[in-house]
Design an enzyme around this catalytic site. Structure first.
Site, PDB file in Angstrom:
ATOM      1  N   GLY A 187       0.833  -1.197   0.000  1.00 24.50           N
ATOM      2  CA  GLY A 187       0.000   0.000   0.000  1.00 24.50           C
ATOM      3  C   GLY A 187       0.866   1.245   0.000  1.00 24.50           C
ATOM      4  N   LYS A 234       3.457  -0.405 -10.067  1.00 23.49           N
ATOM      5  CA  LYS A 234       3.513   1.028  -9.749  1.00 23.49           C
ATOM      6  C   LYS A 234       4.940   1.555  -9.767  1.00 23.49           C
ATOM      7  CE  LYS A 234       5.075   0.632  -5.316  1.00 23.49           C
ATOM      8  NZ  LYS A 234       6.101   1.416  -4.605  1.00 23.49           N
ATOM      9  N   THR A 263       3.762   6.922  -5.246  1.00 23.02           N
ATOM     10  CA  THR A 263       5.089   6.801  -5.827  1.00 23.02           C
ATOM     11  C   THR A 263       5.274   7.664  -7.069  1.00 23.02           C
ATOM     12  OG1 THR A 263       4.349   4.815  -6.982  1.00 23.02           O
ATOM     13  CG2 THR A 263       5.530   4.492  -4.944  1.00 23.02           C
ATOM     14  N   ASP A 265      -1.054   3.276  -3.921  1.00 25.86           N
ATOM     15  CA  ASP A 265       0.398   3.210  -4.010  1.00 25.86           C
ATOM     16  C   ASP A 265       0.902   3.866  -5.290  1.00 25.86           C
ATOM     17  OD1 ASP A 265       2.783   2.582  -2.847  1.00 25.86           O
ATOM     18  OD2 ASP A 265       2.634   0.420  -3.133  1.00 25.86           O
TER      19      ASP A 265
END
Length: 332
Positions: free
Chosen positions: A133, A188, A245, A241
């Protein structure tokens, strides 16, 4: 109260051990470096990777893997994905048969998801779980509010892990969709490299928003092909997430992309970041995984080609923008 072995004393493993120790659990924090273990014990904090985060007395640093595992109720692996297989291969016979991990990425050898490593190496396969997460280690270590997802096919194990971590600063949600949580945490990183490149090129907020949104579409397409629950991919372990990021410079993957966009070569950009950049390696593995399943992921493919030296960042932008117009959503 449980006894938990946290395997990996980097910033992330230390932050998670910090939460568990705050909650009164006995935590054995393993590092492969005896000097590092001794330094953590002497200082009461991990000055190498998470300075300024005092560790509860319940945390026991050690470089003895068997001692960390023996008698633990469950393991939590928090090493980089490239080290995941090697660590699992080293797990002693005394290790518990319940193993969770907070590692985000694909397996270096096979390019597959990490649960497959446990299934391939450990017989019988242990009860697995994954924690992921939007969670920067430094913020977890400073007790800033954080929410994550814990997923396991064994709902009771997921709830046990969530209860072990839950406090006024750290809120876990539970899921049975381990595949979706693993996938969100891996893809991600590559998309954060892409948005970093875009911002390093000075392409603006419109481009960043488009990359995040279309990147989520790529995660969702791959998730559907692999059998993940689409709801997971718009939750904390997916969209949450991804947003974190792609937009905050605490992200090593984003900083790596920023350096590439500003003109640095791959090795120079890695040196600027100075620590593990999961997306730099995962890009190639993700490209292979998508091809295997016939899934189109143009943004992730562009990152892979940039890192392979096949495409300049500027040319990658042109190629993405010149792709033929299409429906935003596939027809039913």
């Amino acid at each position: 109260m449980a006894t938990i072995a946290v395997l990996g004393a980097g910033a992330w493993g230390t932050a998670l051990a910090h939460v568990l120790g705050q909650n009164g659990h006995t935590v054995r924090l393993w590092t492969r470096d005896p000097d590092h273990a001794a330094a953590i014990a002497a200082a009461g904090e991990n000055r190498r990777y998470l300075p300024g985060c005092p560790l509860p007395a319940a945390i026991e640093p050690t470089a003895d893997l068997a001692a960390a595992a023996a008698g633990s109720d469950w393991l939590l692996i928090a090493v980089p994905s490239a080290a995941f297989r090697g660590l699992v291969e080293r797990l002693p016979a005394c290790a518990p048969r319940r193993i969770a991990w907070a590692t985000k990425g694909l397996e270096a050898r096979s390019g597959g998801l990490l649960h497959g490593v446990l299934e391939a190496l450990l017989t019988p396969a242990p009860t697995p779980a994954v924690l992921s997460g939007p969670s920067f280690a430094a913020e977890v270590g400073r007790d800033l509010p954080t929410a994550v997802t814990v997923a396991s096919p064994d709902a009771a194990f997921a709830h046990e892990i969530a209860a072990a971590f839950h406090n006024e600063h750290f809120r876990p949600y539970v899921s049975t969709d381990m595949l979706g949580v693993e996938l969100g945490g891996a893809v991600k990183n590559v998309l954060a490299v892409a948005t970093g490149i875009s911002d390093g090129l000075g392409l603006g907020a419109n481009a960043r928003a488009a990359l995040i949104t279309r990147g989520l579409a790529e995660i969702t397409r791959l998730g559907e092909a692999l059998g993940a629950d689409g709801r997971t991919l718009i939750g904390l372990a997916g969209l949450g997430d991804l947003l974190l990021t792609c937009t905050d410079d605490q992200s090593r993957n984003r900083r790596f992309g920023l350096a590439l966009g500003a003109g640095a070569g791959v090795e120079a950009a890695l040196e600027q970041v100075g620590s593990t950049v999961e997306g730099a390696r995962t890009a190639g593995e993700l490209h292979a995984l998508a091809r295997t399943h016939g899934v189109e992921m143009p943004i992730c493919t562009a990152v892979q080609r940039i890192l392979a030296g096949e495409l300049s960042p500027q040319r990658a932008v042109t190629e993405l923008m010149e792709r033929a117009p299409k429906a935003e959503f596939a027809p039913d």
